[in-house]
Scaffold this motif. Structure first.
Motif, PDB file in Angstrom:
ATOM      1  N   THR A   1      36.789  96.813  33.761  1.00 56.87           N
ATOM      2  CA  THR A   1      36.490  97.399  32.447  1.00 56.87           C
ATOM      3  C   THR A   1      35.829  98.762  32.581  1.00 56.87           C
ATOM      4  O   THR A   1      36.195  99.717  31.881  1.00 56.87           O
ATOM      5  CB  THR A   1      35.581  96.455  31.636  1.00 56.87           C
ATOM      6  OG1 THR A   1      36.215  95.179  31.509  1.00 56.87           O
ATOM      7  CG2 THR A   1      35.305  97.028  30.254  1.00 56.87           C
TER       8      THR A   1
ATOM      9  N   LEU B   1      37.430 102.183  31.379  1.00 58.36           N
ATOM     10  CA  LEU B   1      36.665 102.951  30.397  1.00 58.36           C
ATOM     11  C   LEU B   1      36.502 104.397  30.858  1.00 58.36           C
ATOM     12  O   LEU B   1      36.644 105.344  30.063  1.00 58.36           O
ATOM     13  CB  LEU B   1      35.297 102.300  30.192  1.00 58.36           C
ATOM     14  CG  LEU B   1      34.440 102.846  29.035  1.00 58.36           C
ATOM     15  CD1 LEU B   1      35.147 102.632  27.702  1.00 58.36           C
ATOM     16  CD2 LEU B   1      33.073 102.165  29.031  1.00 58.36           C
TER      17      LEU B   1
ATOM     18  N   THR C   1      41.611  98.700  28.297  1.00 54.28           N
ATOM     19  CA  THR C   1      40.148  98.571  28.386  1.00 54.28           C
ATOM     20  C   THR C   1      39.647  97.465  27.461  1.00 54.28           C
ATOM     21  O   THR C   1      38.780  96.662  27.837  1.00 54.28           O
ATOM     22  CB  THR C   1      39.471  99.905  28.019  1.00 54.28           C
ATOM     23  OG1 THR C   1      39.974 100.935  28.862  1.00 54.28           O
ATOM     24  CG2 THR C   1      37.963  99.815  28.188  1.00 54.28           C
TER      25      THR C   1
END
Length: 342
Positions: A44, A48, A70
């Protein structure tokens, strides 16, 4: 054991110890939960970062795609941390594995559209999609057909490369000669020369090199030697004459080239010109030797050319004395203070 290995072993021991502690505290279920949570957290955060970077670059299309990935990864992180809907977590893992596999497959043929990937090279060729067909033929190792596709596209350098891979060197050479005629870039003549040599056609190789020497005259000597190898004395002599002209001009700027003038003149039977050139070469070497004793070696060579053996030996002796002096100095500097001979 070096430090890196020690650190790696220490790190692995720490990881195993932490994993063992987690299992002891909460069982294998907790260990799996921690692994999934940390895994999704890493993915993640990475997604991101790249999403933000892509949006900053104003690549909205890819930014939107990365934002979706994401969000999916973030949802997987939430479910793993709260240990809910494990079937969904498994589905998200399978989804990301599929995406990675698709990405690897897509990158393997980046120039092909999605539909073209499932078509054969022959079908793509019949459809007039020569670029895609060429890529397919390349991947199959059929470089001859790939070259034909590149020719149809007008990508002649790519065609020459493919012909080389197919070991059709004469075709590659012909393409490079045609490229020179069009672009007037001497690089193509040099390439043509090399490929004619690979094809075993030394006559064409010599002609290509001769054309190259017209633009880059320091290659006339190579042209002459090649014609000599072919037994074409007339063409060889013409090339030697051109080489002589070139070195005579260069010698006006830099005296070291008088050696080449002398050597070529002697080869052509022009003894008077050769002697005159060697005398000028000697004069140049003597001046250089005043500044750099290494030049006594070339002074000796110049005297040899002129047949003055005694002076050549004297110059050679001075060169050897200087060389011995340098070697002694190197030996002295290599003996560092404090070293003791065994």
């Amino acid at each position: 054991m070096d430090k890196l290995k020690a650190y790696l072993i220490g790190f692995l021991i720490a990881v195993v110890a932490i994993a063992a502690g987690i299992v002891w505290y909460g069982g294998w279920k907790l260990l799996l939960q921690v692994i999934l949570t940390l895994g999704f957290l890493g993915v993640t955060l990475m997604l991101l970062f790249f999403t933000g970077l892509t949006l900053y670059a104003e690549s909205w299309k890819y930014g939107a795609i990365l934002a979706i990935f994401t969000a999916v990864s973030g949802y997987g992180l939430y479910l793993s941390a709260t240990w809910r809907s494990l079937n969904v977590v498994a589905g998200i893992i399978v989804f990301f594995i599929a995406i990675v596999a698709f990405g690897i497959w897509y990158i393997s043929e980046p120039d092909l559209g999605l539909a073209d990937r499932f078509r054969s090279a022959e079908k793509l060729e019949r459809a007039g999609k020569y670029k895609a067909a060429a890529r397919k033929y390349e991947k199959a190792g059929n470089y001859l057909k790939a070259a034909e596709m590149y020719e149809k596209l007008g990508w002649m350098e790519s065609a020459a490369w493919a012909y080389e891979k197919a070991e059709k060197y004469e075709k590659a050479a012909e393409i490079y000669e045609a490229l020179y005629d069009k672009e007037k870039d001497t690089y193509y003549l040099k390439e043509a020369h090399e490929y004619w040599k690979k094809a075993g056609n030394m006559e064409r190789a010599a002609k290509a090199l001769e054309r190259y020497a017209e633009e880059e005259p320091w290659f006339w000597e190579d042209v002459a030697k090649l014609y000599e190898e072919l037994g074409n004395e007339e063409k060889a002599r013409e090339a030697w004459e051109r080489a002589l002209e070139y070195y005579q001009k260069e010698a006006q700027e830099e005296g070291v080239f008088y050696e080449d003038v002398g050597n070529i003149a002697r080869r052509l039977g022009k003894e008077e010109l050769a002697r005159e050139a060697y005398e000028k070469f000697l004069e140049y070497c003597l001046k250089e030797a005043e500044q750099d004793p290494m030049w006594w070696k070339h002074v000796a060579e110049a005297y040899d050319y002129l047949g003055e053996k005694e002076k050549a030996e004297e110059a050679r002796k001075r060169y050897e004395e200087y060389r011995a002096k340098i070697m002694r100095a190197n030996e002295e500097t290599s003996n560092f203070p404090g070293e003791k001979e065994e």
